[in-house]
Design a protein around this motif. Structure first.
Motif, PDB file in Angstrom:
ATOM      1  N   GLU A 130      11.765  70.277  -4.543  1.00  0.00           N
ATOM      2  CA  GLU A 130      12.918  70.620  -5.363  1.00  0.00           C
ATOM      3  C   GLU A 130      14.018  71.245  -4.511  1.00  0.00           C
ATOM      4  OE1 GLU A 130      14.558  70.827  -9.258  1.00  0.00           O
ATOM      5  OE2 GLU A 130      12.501  70.281  -8.864  1.00  0.00           O
ATOM      6  N   ASP A 131      13.624  72.095  -3.572  1.00  0.00           N
ATOM      7  CA  ASP A 131      14.562  72.789  -2.698  1.00  0.00           C
ATOM      8  C   ASP A 131      15.418  71.828  -1.882  1.00  0.00           C
ATOM      9  OD1 ASP A 131      15.191  75.433  -2.336  1.00  0.00           O
ATOM     10  OD2 ASP A 131      14.166  75.547  -0.398  1.00  0.00           O
ATOM     11  N   ASP A 132      14.838  70.675  -1.544  1.00  0.00           N
ATOM     12  CA  ASP A 132      15.534  69.701  -0.716  1.00  0.00           C
ATOM     13  C   ASP A 132      16.713  69.085  -1.436  1.00  0.00           C
ATOM     14  OD1 ASP A 132      13.479  70.155   1.030  1.00  0.00           O
ATOM     15  OD2 ASP A 132      12.411  68.311   0.522  1.00  0.00           O
ATOM     16  N   LEU A 133      16.672  69.101  -2.761  1.00  0.00           N
ATOM     17  CA  LEU A 133      17.701  68.435  -3.542  1.00  0.00           C
ATOM     18  C   LEU A 133      18.909  69.327  -3.794  1.00  0.00           C
ATOM     19  CD1 LEU A 133      15.316  66.718  -6.089  1.00  0.00           C
ATOM     20  CD2 LEU A 133      16.340  65.716  -4.057  1.00  0.00           C
ATOM     21  N   LYS A 134      18.811  70.588  -3.437  1.00  0.00           N
ATOM     22  CA  LYS A 134      19.931  71.501  -3.645  1.00  0.00           C
ATOM     23  C   LYS A 134      21.064  71.147  -2.713  1.00  0.00           C
ATOM     24  CE  LYS A 134      17.077  75.378  -5.033  1.00  0.00           C
ATOM     25  NZ  LYS A 134      16.561  76.681  -4.640  1.00  0.00           N
ATOM     26  N   GLU A 135      22.267  71.327  -3.204  1.00  0.00           N
ATOM     27  CA  GLU A 135      23.439  71.078  -2.367  1.00  0.00           C
ATOM     28  C   GLU A 135      23.618  72.215  -1.386  1.00  0.00           C
ATOM     29  OE1 GLU A 135      27.017  69.872  -4.286  1.00  0.00           O
ATOM     30  OE2 GLU A 135      25.899  69.062  -5.959  1.00  0.00           O
ATOM     31  N   LEU A 136      24.372  71.961  -0.347  1.00  0.00           N
ATOM     32  CA  LEU A 136      24.649  73.017   0.650  1.00  0.00           C
ATOM     33  C   LEU A 136      25.400  74.154   0.013  1.00  0.00           C
ATOM     34  CD1 LEU A 136      25.718  70.832   3.645  1.00  0.00           C
ATOM     35  CD2 LEU A 136      23.694  72.269   3.494  1.00  0.00           C
ATOM     36  N   PRO A 183      16.430  64.038   1.235  1.00  0.00           N
ATOM     37  CA  PRO A 183      17.176  63.008   0.500  1.00  0.00           C
ATOM     38  C   PRO A 183      18.644  63.067   0.918  1.00  0.00           C
ATOM     39  CG  PRO A 183      16.704  64.884  -0.927  1.00  0.00           C
ATOM     40  CD  PRO A 183      16.018  65.146   0.385  1.00  0.00           C
ATOM     41  N   ILE A 184      19.249  61.916   1.055  1.00  0.00           N
ATOM     42  CA  ILE A 184      20.673  61.861   1.398  1.00  0.00           C
ATOM     43  C   ILE A 184      21.461  62.143   0.125  1.00  0.00           C
ATOM     44  CG2 ILE A 184      22.550  60.367   2.193  1.00  0.00           C
ATOM     45  CD1 ILE A 184      20.448  58.952   3.969  1.00  0.00           C
ATOM     46  N   PRO A 185      22.398  63.094   0.177  1.00  0.00           N
ATOM     47  CA  PRO A 185      23.156  63.429  -1.033  1.00  0.00           C
ATOM     48  C   PRO A 185      23.951  62.244  -1.574  1.00  0.00           C
ATOM     49  CG  PRO A 185      23.617  64.990   0.747  1.00  0.00           C
ATOM     50  CD  PRO A 185      22.810  63.874   1.326  1.00  0.00           C
ATOM     51  N   GLN A 186      24.033  62.158  -2.882  1.00  0.00           N
ATOM     52  CA  GLN A 186      24.787  61.090  -3.536  1.00  0.00           C
ATOM     53  C   GLN A 186      26.241  61.083  -3.054  1.00  0.00           C
ATOM     54  OE1 GLN A 186      23.673  58.548  -5.471  1.00  0.00           O
ATOM     55  NE2 GLN A 186      25.764  57.766  -5.324  1.00  0.00           N
ATOM     56  N   GLU A 187      26.766  62.269  -2.731  1.00  0.00           N
ATOM     57  CA  GLU A 187      28.154  62.357  -2.264  1.00  0.00           C
ATOM     58  C   GLU A 187      28.397  61.494  -1.025  1.00  0.00           C
ATOM     59  OE1 GLU A 187      26.280  65.451  -2.583  1.00  0.00           O
ATOM     60  OE2 GLU A 187      26.869  65.433  -4.674  1.00  0.00           O
ATOM     61  N   ILE A 228      19.406  72.972   8.566  1.00  0.00           N
ATOM     62  CA  ILE A 228      20.173  72.290   9.614  1.00  0.00           C
ATOM     63  C   ILE A 228      20.369  70.825   9.229  1.00  0.00           C
ATOM     64  CG2 ILE A 228      20.161  71.549  12.042  1.00  0.00           C
ATOM     65  CD1 ILE A 228      18.533  74.202  12.580  1.00  0.00           C
ATOM     66  N   GLY A 229      19.330  70.193   8.710  1.00  0.00           N
ATOM     67  CA  GLY A 229      19.425  68.796   8.283  1.00  0.00           C
ATOM     68  C   GLY A 229      20.469  68.587   7.193  1.00  0.00           C
ATOM     69  N   ARG A 230      20.546  69.516   6.236  1.00  0.00           N
ATOM     70  CA  ARG A 230      21.556  69.403   5.179  1.00  0.00           C
ATOM     71  C   ARG A 230      22.973  69.531   5.752  1.00  0.00           C
ATOM     72  NH1 ARG A 230      17.296  71.767   2.308  1.00  0.00           N
ATOM     73  NH2 ARG A 230      17.970  73.913   2.709  1.00  0.00           N
ATOM     74  N   VAL A 231      23.154  70.394   6.765  1.00  0.00           N
ATOM     75  CA  VAL A 231      24.453  70.498   7.435  1.00  0.00           C
ATOM     76  C   VAL A 231      24.788  69.165   8.113  1.00  0.00           C
ATOM     77  CG1 VAL A 231      25.695  71.585   9.368  1.00  0.00           C
ATOM     78  CG2 VAL A 231      24.385  73.003   7.763  1.00  0.00           C
ATOM     79  N   ILE A 232      23.810  68.595   8.802  1.00  0.00           N
ATOM     80  CA  ILE A 232      24.019  67.302   9.476  1.00  0.00           C
ATOM     81  C   ILE A 232      24.433  66.242   8.461  1.00  0.00           C
ATOM     82  CG2 ILE A 232      22.851  65.415  10.696  1.00  0.00           C
ATOM     83  CD1 ILE A 232      21.123  67.649  12.075  1.00  0.00           C
ATOM     84  N   LEU A 233      23.730  66.170   7.336  1.00  0.00           N
ATOM     85  CA  LEU A 233      24.050  65.171   6.309  1.00  0.00           C
ATOM     86  C   LEU A 233      25.453  65.379   5.752  1.00  0.00           C
ATOM     87  CD1 LEU A 233      20.653  64.920   4.417  1.00  0.00           C
ATOM     88  CD2 LEU A 233      21.794  63.087   5.689  1.00  0.00           C
ATOM     89  N   LYS A 236      17.072  58.532   2.785  1.00  0.00           N
ATOM     90  CA  LYS A 236      16.396  59.676   3.395  1.00  0.00           C
ATOM     91  C   LYS A 236      16.805  59.789   4.866  1.00  0.00           C
ATOM     92  CE  LYS A 236      12.294  58.822   0.610  1.00  0.00           C
ATOM     93  NZ  LYS A 236      10.927  58.316   0.654  1.00  0.00           N
ATOM     94  N   MET A 237      16.762  61.016   5.368  1.00  0.00           N
ATOM     95  CA  MET A 237      16.896  61.256   6.799  1.00  0.00           C
ATOM     96  C   MET A 237      15.595  61.928   7.227  1.00  0.00           C
ATOM     97  SD  MET A 237      19.884  63.226   9.008  1.00  0.00           S
ATOM     98  CE  MET A 237      19.476  64.895   8.482  1.00  0.00           C
ATOM     99  N   PHE A 238      15.094  61.566   8.404  1.00  0.00           N
ATOM    100  CA  PHE A 238      13.768  61.986   8.847  1.00  0.00           C
ATOM    101  C   PHE A 238      13.826  62.944  10.038  1.00  0.00           C
ATOM    102  CE2 PHE A 238      13.367  57.761   6.983  1.00  0.00           C
ATOM    103  CZ  PHE A 238      12.423  58.005   5.996  1.00  0.00           C
ATOM    104  N   TYR A 239      12.870  63.900  10.051  1.00  0.00           N
ATOM    105  CA  TYR A 239      12.705  64.862  11.140  1.00  0.00           C
ATOM    106  C   TYR A 239      11.341  64.629  11.763  1.00  0.00           C
ATOM    107  CZ  TYR A 239      12.412  69.372  13.592  1.00  0.00           C
ATOM    108  OH  TYR A 239      12.318  70.355  14.536  1.00  0.00           O
ATOM    109  N   LYS A 240      11.326  64.584  13.086  1.00  0.00           N
ATOM    110  CA  LYS A 240      10.103  64.356  13.826  1.00  0.00           C
ATOM    111  C   LYS A 240       9.987  65.422  14.906  1.00  0.00           C
ATOM    112  CE  LYS A 240       7.902  60.217  15.687  1.00  0.00           C
ATOM    113  NZ  LYS A 240       8.159  58.822  16.064  1.00  0.00           N
ATOM    114  N   THR A 241       8.776  65.923  15.125  1.00  0.00           N
ATOM    115  CA  THR A 241       8.583  66.912  16.185  1.00  0.00           C
ATOM    116  C   THR A 241       8.503  66.215  17.533  1.00  0.00           C
ATOM    117  OG1 THR A 241       6.169  66.873  16.158  1.00  0.00           O
ATOM    118  CG2 THR A 241       7.254  68.366  14.587  1.00  0.00           C
ATOM    119  N   ASP A 242       8.784  66.965  18.591  1.00  0.00           N
ATOM    120  CA  ASP A 242       8.655  66.411  19.941  1.00  0.00           C
ATOM    121  C   ASP A 242       7.195  66.036  20.208  1.00  0.00           C
ATOM    122  OD1 ASP A 242      11.356  66.795  20.246  1.00  0.00           O
ATOM    123  OD2 ASP A 242      11.151  68.625  21.430  1.00  0.00           O
ATOM    124  N   THR A 243       6.259  66.805  19.654  1.00  0.00           N
ATOM    125  CA  THR A 243       4.832  66.503  19.812  1.00  0.00           C
ATOM    126  C   THR A 243       4.500  65.160  19.179  1.00  0.00           C
ATOM    127  OG1 THR A 243       4.325  68.862  19.798  1.00  0.00           O
ATOM    128  CG2 THR A 243       2.496  67.362  19.375  1.00  0.00           C
TER     129      THR A 243
END
Length: 186
Positions: free
Chosen positions: A180-186, A140-144, A101-106, A117-124
């Motif tokens: 590593e998975d985080d760096l993959k493009e959508l 990580p925010i994509p270079q694009e 979902i975060g990659r879609v948002i970016l 970077k973009m950060f995710y925080k839990t409600d807790t």
């Protein structure tokens, strides 16, 4: 969850009577998981066009997985000069889903900041207040997204890059190693 539709089109830089204004589609809100949020930080004086873009994307169904959103206003509750757009999604115990979902948002919002970077925080985490600044996930925010600003490579021209991110979030790494998975493009 008996909730009403919320579509607040006011400019958050002019609102002082409430700390937040929001966007909520009751169908998405009841069908999608919650429990956390991706956060986009901006200089509060410049947040309005970014909020409008998020609202438009949400209303068009382009922010897949986002149940609802809110943006900080100029209410005295927010005194740092940094504004934030909150995009709710979850469940926070499903890292793969939250990061997807975060990659879609970016991709859709084109969000940038100096931390890259973009950060995710839990409600807790938000409710615990004692650990302000910590986050559960980061992407990580994509270079694009930076390329879209049409900046010269390796330039020090940061005027167009969003520099509004609270220092307490900038270098935090609360067991959030970028994978590593985080760096993959959508």
């Amino acid at each position: 969850k008996g909730v009403a539709k919320e579509c607040d089109d006011r400019d958050p830089t002019t609102v002082t009577d409430t700390p937040w204004i929001g966007e909520l589609d009751p169908i998405r809100f009841t069908k999608l998981s919650g429990g956390g949020k991706w956060m986009q930080f901006y200089d509060h004086n410049k947040i309005w066009p970014h909020w409008q873009k998020c609202q438009s994307l949400y209303r068009q169904g382009k922010l897949s997985g986002v149940s609802n959103m809110k943006v900080s206003t100029l209410h005295p509750h927010h005194s740092s000069g940094v504004g934030v757009i909150i995009l709710y999604c979850g469940p926070p115990d499903n890292e793969k889903k939250c990061k997807k979902i975060g990659r879609v948002i970016l991709k859709e919002t084109g969000y940038t900041n100096l931390s890259k970077k973009m950060f995710y925080k839990t409600d807790t985490q938000t409710l615990s207040k004692g650990r302000a600044g910590y986050h559960k996930f980061e992407l990580p925010i994509p270079q694009e997204n930076f390329d879209a600003l049409k900046l010269e490579p390796n330039s020090n021209n940061i005027n167009h890059i969003n520099s509004a991110i609270p220092s307490k979030m900038r270098n935090m790494n609360d067991n959030n190693d970028t994978k590593e998975d985080d760096l993959k493009e959508l």
